[in-house]
Write a protein that holds these residues in place. Structure first.
Motif, PDB file in Angstrom:
ATOM      1  N   ASP A   1      13.010  -0.934  -0.024  1.00  0.00           N
ATOM      2  CA  ASP A   1      13.093  -0.034  -1.167  1.00  0.00           C
ATOM      3  C   ASP A   1      13.686  -0.916  -2.333  1.00  0.00           C
ATOM      4  OD1 ASP A   1      11.619   1.669  -0.308  1.00  0.00           O
ATOM      5  OD2 ASP A   1      13.338   2.985   0.271  1.00  0.00           O
TER       6      ASP A   1
ATOM      7  N   ARG B   1       0.828  -1.141  -0.043  1.00  0.00           N
ATOM      8  CA  ARG B   1       0.120  -0.004   0.107  1.00  0.00           C
ATOM      9  C   ARG B   1       0.831   1.518  -0.053  1.00  0.00           C
ATOM     10  NH1 ARG B   1      -2.681  -0.732   4.511  1.00  0.00           N
ATOM     11  NH2 ARG B   1      -4.109  -2.134   3.644  1.00  0.00           N
ATOM     12  N   SER B   2       1.817   1.133   0.777  1.00  0.00           N
ATOM     13  CA  SER B   2       2.473   2.633   0.833  1.00  0.00           C
ATOM     14  C   SER B   2       3.738   2.745  -0.084  1.00  0.00           C
ATOM     15  CB  SER B   2       3.143   2.812   2.350  1.00  0.00           C
ATOM     16  OG  SER B   2       4.201   1.668   2.665  1.00  0.00           O
ATOM     17  N   ARG B   3       3.879   1.477  -0.882  1.00  0.00           N
ATOM     18  CA  ARG B   3       5.319   1.691  -1.764  1.00  0.00           C
ATOM     19  C   ARG B   3       4.723   1.719  -3.270  1.00  0.00           C
ATOM     20  NH1 ARG B   3       6.452  -0.120   2.837  1.00  0.00           N
ATOM     21  NH2 ARG B   3       8.682   0.163   3.795  1.00  0.00           N
ATOM     22  N   VAL B   4       3.673   1.065  -3.635  1.00  0.00           N
ATOM     23  CA  VAL B   4       3.068   1.055  -5.024  1.00  0.00           C
ATOM     24  C   VAL B   4       1.853   1.585  -5.241  1.00  0.00           C
ATOM     25  CG1 VAL B   4       2.937  -0.705  -6.632  1.00  0.00           C
ATOM     26  CG2 VAL B   4       4.540  -1.165  -4.864  1.00  0.00           C
ATOM     27  N   GLN B   5       1.866   2.497  -6.271  1.00  0.00           N
ATOM     28  CA  GLN B   5       0.563   3.081  -6.520  1.00  0.00           C
ATOM     29  C   GLN B   5      -0.258   1.988  -7.034  1.00  0.00           C
ATOM     30  OE1 GLN B   5      -0.078   6.433  -6.397  1.00  0.00           O
ATOM     31  NE2 GLN B   5       1.737   6.445  -5.379  1.00  0.00           N
ATOM     32  N   PRO B   6      -1.772   2.250  -6.711  1.00  0.00           N
ATOM     33  CA  PRO B   6      -2.773   1.435  -7.370  1.00  0.00           C
ATOM     34  C   PRO B   6      -2.628   1.191  -8.744  1.00  0.00           C
ATOM     35  CG  PRO B   6      -3.832   2.922  -5.807  1.00  0.00           C
ATOM     36  CD  PRO B   6      -2.416   3.428  -5.956  1.00  0.00           C
TER      37      PRO B   6
ATOM     38  N   GLN C   1      -0.276  -0.576 -10.161  1.00  0.00           N
ATOM     39  CA  GLN C   1       0.968  -0.751 -10.728  1.00  0.00           C
ATOM     40  C   GLN C   1       1.375  -2.126 -10.068  1.00  0.00           C
ATOM     41  OE1 GLN C   1       3.159   2.546  -9.155  1.00  0.00           O
ATOM     42  NE2 GLN C   1       3.486   3.335 -11.122  1.00  0.00           N
TER      43      GLN C   1
END
Length: 98
Positions: free
Chosen positions: A94, A53-58, A60
């Motif tokens: 990351d 959720r906090s690392r990849v845009q919906p 993607q």
């Protein structure tokens, strides 16, 4: 043992889980090194929102290095390294999301 071409195409659509049973995503494509004739990564979509959720845009995806793959059967099992993404402030996280 490296997958054969028929096995490579059969990877698409399989669900990927960590070896601890956590759903990671679904294989959308494979990354190949044509010179070495080897699979180098799995492109995942339909990702586990809790992990990414906090690392990849919906919408993607991510690429998981093929060296993380532990077993291929009805589902694909990968090292539990992926679960480290869920830890805030983890510097290695990351690097895992390619």
């Amino acid at each position: 043992m490296e997958p054969t071409p028929d096995e490579i195409t059969s990877l698409v659509g399989r669900e990927v889980y960590s070896n601890n049973g956590v759903f990671v995503g679904e294989v959308e494509d494979v990354r190949l090194d044509l010179d070495a004739e080897a699979v180098t990564g799995l492109a995942l979509a339909e990702l586990n929102g809790e992990l990414f959720r906090s690392r990849v845009q919906p919408g993607q995806g991510v690429i998981v290095p093929y060296r993380w793959v532990r077993a291929v059967g009805d589902v694909i099992l990968i090292n539990d390294v992926i679960e480290r993404l869920d830890v805030d402030g983890d510097e290695d996280a990351d690097e895992a999301v390619a």
